[in-house]
Design a protein around this motif. Structure first.
Motif, PDB file in Angstrom:
ATOM      1  N   PRO A 130       0.872  -1.375  -0.066  1.00  0.00           N
ATOM      2  CA  PRO A 130       0.062  -0.002  -0.034  1.00  0.00           C
ATOM      3  C   PRO A 130       0.841   1.375  -0.204  1.00  0.00           C
ATOM      4  O   PRO A 130       2.135   1.336   0.299  1.00  0.00           O
ATOM      5  CB  PRO A 130      -0.663  -0.057   1.162  1.00  0.00           C
ATOM      6  CG  PRO A 130      -0.548  -1.364   1.831  1.00  0.00           C
ATOM      7  CD  PRO A 130       0.660  -1.963   1.055  1.00  0.00           C
ATOM      8  N   VAL A 131       0.237   2.345  -0.330  1.00  0.00           N
ATOM      9  CA  VAL A 131       1.057   3.749  -0.189  1.00  0.00           C
ATOM     10  C   VAL A 131      -0.080   4.753   0.337  1.00  0.00           C
ATOM     11  O   VAL A 131      -1.261   4.348   0.615  1.00  0.00           O
ATOM     12  CB  VAL A 131       1.175   3.985  -1.832  1.00  0.00           C
ATOM     13  CG1 VAL A 131       2.258   3.369  -2.468  1.00  0.00           C
ATOM     14  CG2 VAL A 131       0.081   4.500  -2.470  1.00  0.00           C
ATOM     15  N   CYS A 132       0.603   5.782   0.863  1.00  0.00           N
ATOM     16  CA  CYS A 132      -0.201   6.634   1.500  1.00  0.00           C
ATOM     17  C   CYS A 132      -1.174   7.616   0.446  1.00  0.00           C
ATOM     18  O   CYS A 132      -0.426   8.194  -0.442  1.00  0.00           O
ATOM     19  CB  CYS A 132       0.736   7.781   2.417  1.00  0.00           C
ATOM     20  SG  CYS A 132      -0.272   8.976   3.313  1.00  0.00           S
ATOM     21  N   LEU A 133      -2.219   7.676   0.340  1.00  0.00           N
ATOM     22  CA  LEU A 133      -3.215   8.478  -0.425  1.00  0.00           C
ATOM     23  C   LEU A 133      -3.222   9.758   0.055  1.00  0.00           C
ATOM     24  O   LEU A 133      -3.045  10.761  -0.510  1.00  0.00           O
ATOM     25  CB  LEU A 133      -4.563   7.774  -0.525  1.00  0.00           C
ATOM     26  CG  LEU A 133      -5.512   8.301  -1.451  1.00  0.00           C
ATOM     27  CD1 LEU A 133      -4.983   8.936  -3.073  1.00  0.00           C
ATOM     28  CD2 LEU A 133      -6.889   7.789  -1.345  1.00  0.00           C
ATOM     29  N   ASP A 186      -7.259   1.992   3.938  1.00  0.00           N
ATOM     30  CA  ASP A 186      -7.120   1.785   5.188  1.00  0.00           C
ATOM     31  C   ASP A 186      -6.949   3.306   5.897  1.00  0.00           C
ATOM     32  O   ASP A 186      -6.239   4.123   5.539  1.00  0.00           O
ATOM     33  CB  ASP A 186      -5.881   0.841   5.658  1.00  0.00           C
ATOM     34  CG  ASP A 186      -5.792   0.510   7.105  1.00  0.00           C
ATOM     35  OD1 ASP A 186      -6.663   0.709   7.867  1.00  0.00           O
ATOM     36  OD2 ASP A 186      -4.582   0.235   7.504  1.00  0.00           O
ATOM     37  N   THR A 187      -7.773   3.542   7.020  1.00  0.00           N
ATOM     38  CA  THR A 187      -7.844   4.867   7.520  1.00  0.00           C
ATOM     39  C   THR A 187      -7.238   4.674   9.042  1.00  0.00           C
ATOM     40  O   THR A 187      -7.043   3.910   9.774  1.00  0.00           O
ATOM     41  CB  THR A 187      -9.320   5.359   7.621  1.00  0.00           C
ATOM     42  OG1 THR A 187     -10.137   4.596   8.579  1.00  0.00           O
ATOM     43  CG2 THR A 187     -10.004   5.465   6.131  1.00  0.00           C
ATOM     44  N   VAL A 200     -13.312   0.053  -1.301  1.00  0.00           N
ATOM     45  CA  VAL A 200     -13.725  -0.434   0.004  1.00  0.00           C
ATOM     46  C   VAL A 200     -12.923   0.231   1.037  1.00  0.00           C
ATOM     47  O   VAL A 200     -11.681   0.102   1.016  1.00  0.00           O
ATOM     48  CB  VAL A 200     -13.568  -1.883   0.412  1.00  0.00           C
ATOM     49  CG1 VAL A 200     -14.012  -2.506   1.610  1.00  0.00           C
ATOM     50  CG2 VAL A 200     -14.352  -2.719  -0.853  1.00  0.00           C
ATOM     51  N   SER A 201     -13.505   0.880   2.059  1.00  0.00           N
ATOM     52  CA  SER A 201     -12.524   1.551   3.275  1.00  0.00           C
ATOM     53  C   SER A 201     -13.152   0.960   4.719  1.00  0.00           C
ATOM     54  O   SER A 201     -14.237   0.352   4.638  1.00  0.00           O
ATOM     55  CB  SER A 201     -12.781   2.988   2.936  1.00  0.00           C
ATOM     56  OG  SER A 201     -14.238   3.292   3.158  1.00  0.00           O
ATOM     57  N   VAL A 202     -12.222   0.880   5.427  1.00  0.00           N
ATOM     58  CA  VAL A 202     -12.470   0.774   6.866  1.00  0.00           C
ATOM     59  C   VAL A 202     -12.263   1.792   7.691  1.00  0.00           C
ATOM     60  O   VAL A 202     -11.354   2.652   7.547  1.00  0.00           O
ATOM     61  CB  VAL A 202     -11.439  -0.490   7.129  1.00  0.00           C
ATOM     62  CG1 VAL A 202     -10.009  -0.338   7.111  1.00  0.00           C
ATOM     63  CG2 VAL A 202     -11.982  -1.039   8.484  1.00  0.00           C
ATOM     64  N   VAL A 203     -13.180   2.067   8.674  1.00  0.00           N
ATOM     65  CA  VAL A 203     -12.954   2.988   9.582  1.00  0.00           C
ATOM     66  C   VAL A 203     -13.357   2.432  11.095  1.00  0.00           C
ATOM     67  O   VAL A 203     -14.013   1.347  11.034  1.00  0.00           O
ATOM     68  CB  VAL A 203     -13.941   4.369   9.483  1.00  0.00           C
ATOM     69  CG1 VAL A 203     -13.649   4.849   7.997  1.00  0.00           C
ATOM     70  CG2 VAL A 203     -15.512   3.814   9.459  1.00  0.00           C
ATOM     71  N   GLY A 204     -13.024   3.085  12.101  1.00  0.00           N
ATOM     72  CA  GLY A 204     -13.055   2.803  13.376  1.00  0.00           C
ATOM     73  C   GLY A 204     -12.107   3.089  14.309  1.00  0.00           C
ATOM     74  O   GLY A 204     -11.120   3.671  14.088  1.00  0.00           O
ATOM     75  N   LEU A 205     -12.442   2.806  15.629  1.00  0.00           N
ATOM     76  CA  LEU A 205     -11.438   3.264  16.736  1.00  0.00           C
ATOM     77  C   LEU A 205     -10.084   2.796  16.333  1.00  0.00           C
ATOM     78  O   LEU A 205      -9.978   1.680  15.770  1.00  0.00           O
ATOM     79  CB  LEU A 205     -12.082   2.572  18.107  1.00  0.00           C
ATOM     80  CG  LEU A 205     -13.169   3.412  18.891  1.00  0.00           C
ATOM     81  CD1 LEU A 205     -12.994   2.924  20.228  1.00  0.00           C
ATOM     82  CD2 LEU A 205     -13.042   4.897  18.579  1.00  0.00           C
ATOM     83  N   TRP A 225      -4.470   5.331   3.912  1.00  0.00           N
ATOM     84  CA  TRP A 225      -3.573   4.467   2.899  1.00  0.00           C
ATOM     85  C   TRP A 225      -4.309   3.713   1.821  1.00  0.00           C
ATOM     86  O   TRP A 225      -5.653   3.287   1.942  1.00  0.00           O
ATOM     87  CB  TRP A 225      -2.920   3.512   3.865  1.00  0.00           C
ATOM     88  CG  TRP A 225      -1.558   4.097   4.532  1.00  0.00           C
ATOM     89  CD1 TRP A 225      -2.044   5.334   5.342  1.00  0.00           C
ATOM     90  CD2 TRP A 225      -0.143   4.423   4.144  1.00  0.00           C
ATOM     91  NE1 TRP A 225      -0.612   5.639   5.804  1.00  0.00           N
ATOM     92  CE2 TRP A 225       0.200   5.056   5.131  1.00  0.00           C
ATOM     93  CE3 TRP A 225       0.738   3.310   3.541  1.00  0.00           C
ATOM     94  CZ2 TRP A 225       1.955   5.305   5.029  1.00  0.00           C
ATOM     95  CZ3 TRP A 225       1.971   3.687   3.530  1.00  0.00           C
ATOM     96  CH2 TRP A 225       2.543   4.521   4.446  1.00  0.00           C
ATOM     97  N   MET A 226      -3.965   3.511   0.781  1.00  0.00           N
ATOM     98  CA  MET A 226      -4.525   2.939  -0.481  1.00  0.00           C
ATOM     99  C   MET A 226      -3.666   1.748  -1.019  1.00  0.00           C
ATOM    100  O   MET A 226      -2.493   1.605  -1.082  1.00  0.00           O
ATOM    101  CB  MET A 226      -4.534   3.898  -1.719  1.00  0.00           C
ATOM    102  CG  MET A 226      -4.942   3.443  -2.805  1.00  0.00           C
ATOM    103  SD  MET A 226      -5.057   4.933  -4.126  1.00  0.00           S
ATOM    104  CE  MET A 226      -3.343   4.567  -4.668  1.00  0.00           C
TER     105      MET A 226
END
Ligand SMILES: Nc1nc2c(ncn2[C@@H]2O[C@H](COP(=O)(O)OP(=O)(O)OP(=O)(O)O)[C@@H](O)[C@H]2O)c(=O)[nH]1
Ligand SMILES: [Mg+2]
Length: 408
Positions: A34-37, A122-123, A66-71, A104-105
């Motif tokens: 992955p790279v940082c978007l 990925d956040t 598809v993205s993921v968020v959360g604590l 990140w992407m």
């Protein structure tokens, strides 16, 4: 090769076909990691990394995002690696400090949809106590909603009131996103659902029995039960209902997965290096079901007017949203379509002119020519330039950009 890497999913080394207008070439989607978007400047402003945009520029396939968020520290990065079919990739943190920063992407060939790229985002974890800029959480959440086809909300334990309140940003979405540019104060919330991602709640380390009033409940029934509204109009009831109402209203397509503990407690901090045999079969079963549903149900990303988003447009979309948010303005879906129209059509004019110019340069090499030979060649190249423009252009309904190609 570890057992997880041997799974059915393709690897990033697979060839994918990327088509450039009429030209179609085999090109390697060479993202082995992955790279940082989206990153943050030292003064706390979000910006899009140029290197990530360059990767997206080359992707002419439709994208499923598809993205993921959360604590923070809840296993988000690990889950995204599972979607990529890899054991390592998005960096995992093994301390209590938050690991992922920004967004990140990872672009990989879609495992089941042909000629489609799966973009995994990925956040940064929400709610990190060390974070100075709390607005950052809101912005990250808002961007994940705007950019995704499917939004995975990741939490640990159970879906209790705390877990729902941690999803407070859902209730703020009406202030964070506008559908139309006109009528500043309009309530767009009913319009949101048309453009919002599917919603998946991933509950990690779920140890309870799933029972409602003594009866076994499915994962989805469990989620719906947790989202049930209370009757009444007291302040307490309204506060209880608000986040639940917002989740129901904005995300009508909802699914839930309850993941058991992945392995023995002493192993969790080194999940990346564990063999498949060391992971609990129940955890693997839920992970497989989760991946399958994500691949099956996540749609190609579309703009407000239904226009399919390809990798290049996705890059421009991310940049437009991030620039808008960084300037303190509220992203507007309608304005975004206009911005994409401009960017795509200006690029289409450039492409058309380039084709014409290179044809004319070739012709010059065969000078001297008679006028009777130049004129048909000019006609032929103009027609190819127009075709090139048409392939790339989008919503040039009044022919403004096509005209500028002719003038240019
Ligand atoms: N108990 C448990 N630990 C997990 C699970 N998945 C991953 N982990 C471990 O939890 C730690 C954090 O995992 P990450 O995937 O980096 O979590 P994250 O949510 O991305 O963390 P941030 O980027 O800091 O927000 C690592 O040590 C993982 O091995 C899980 O399902 N249960
Ligand atoms: Mg992470």
């Amino acid at each position: 090769m570890s057992s997880l890497q041997k799974r059915v999913l393709p690897t990033q080394d697979d060839d994918v076909t990327i088509s450039f207008g009429k030209l179609s070439m085999r090109s390697k989607l060479n993202m082995d990691k992955p790279v940082c978007l989206i990153d943050t400047t030292s003064d706390g402003k979000l910006y899009v990394q140029e290197s990530a945009l360059q990767i997206l520029q080359k992707i002419e396939q439709p994208v499923v995002v598809v993205s993921v968020v959360g604590l923070y520290r809840t296993g988000k990065s690990y889950l995204m690696n599972s979607l990529a079919g890899k054991q390592t990739g998005f960096a995992l943190g093994n301390t209590i400090q938050s690991k992922t920063k920004g967004i990140w992407m990872w672009c990989v060939p879609h495992p089941t949809k042909k000629e489609t790229t799966l973009v995994l985002l990925d956040t940064e974890g929400l709610g990190d106590v060390e974070k100075e800029n709390l607005k950052n959480d809101q912005n990250i959440f808002c961007l994940a909603v705007l950019l995704s086809s499917t939004l995975v909300y990741n939490s640990r334990g159970t879906i209790d009131s705390r877990a729902i309140e941690e999803l407070q940003y859902v209730a703020e979405l009406t202030e964070l996103i506008k559908v139309r540019s006109s009528d500043e104060d309009a309530d767009d919330s009913s319009e949101f659902v048309k453009f919002f991602p599917n919603f998946i709640w991933a509950v990690r380390d779920f140890t309870l029995e799933r029972k409602i009033e003594g009866k076994d409940a499915s994962e989805n029934e469990y989620l719906e039960f947790a989202l049930k509204l209370k009757h009444g109009s007291s302040k307490k009831v309204l506060e209880y209902n608000l986040p639940r109402e917002c989740i129901q209203k904005f995300f009508p397509s909802r699914t839930c997965f309850t993941f058991p503990f992945p392995t023995a407690p002493e192993n969790v901090s080194r999940l990346e290096s564990l063999d498949r045999a060391d992971l609990s079969p129940e955890f693997l079963e839920v992970t497989n079901r989760f991946c399958k549903l994500v691949f099956q149900e996540s749609q190609v990303k579309k703009l407000k007017d239904g226009y399919t988003v390809i990798g290049r447009v996705f890059g421009n979309l991310a940049k437009t949203y991030v620039d808008t948010i960084s300037s303190g303005a509220v992203p507007c879906l309608e304005n975004t379509v206009i911005a994409m129209t401009m960017i795509e059509n200006e690029a289409a004019v450039k492409d058309g002119l380039k084709v014409y110019q290179s044809g004319m340069d070739n012709l010059k090499n065969s000078f001297p020519l008679e006028l009777k030979d130049v004129s048909p060649e000019h006609q032929r190249l103009s027609s190819i330039a127009t075709q090139t423009f048409m392939k790339h252009s989008f919503r040039d309904t009044d022919g403004k950009y096509l005209k500028s190609l002719e003038v240019g």
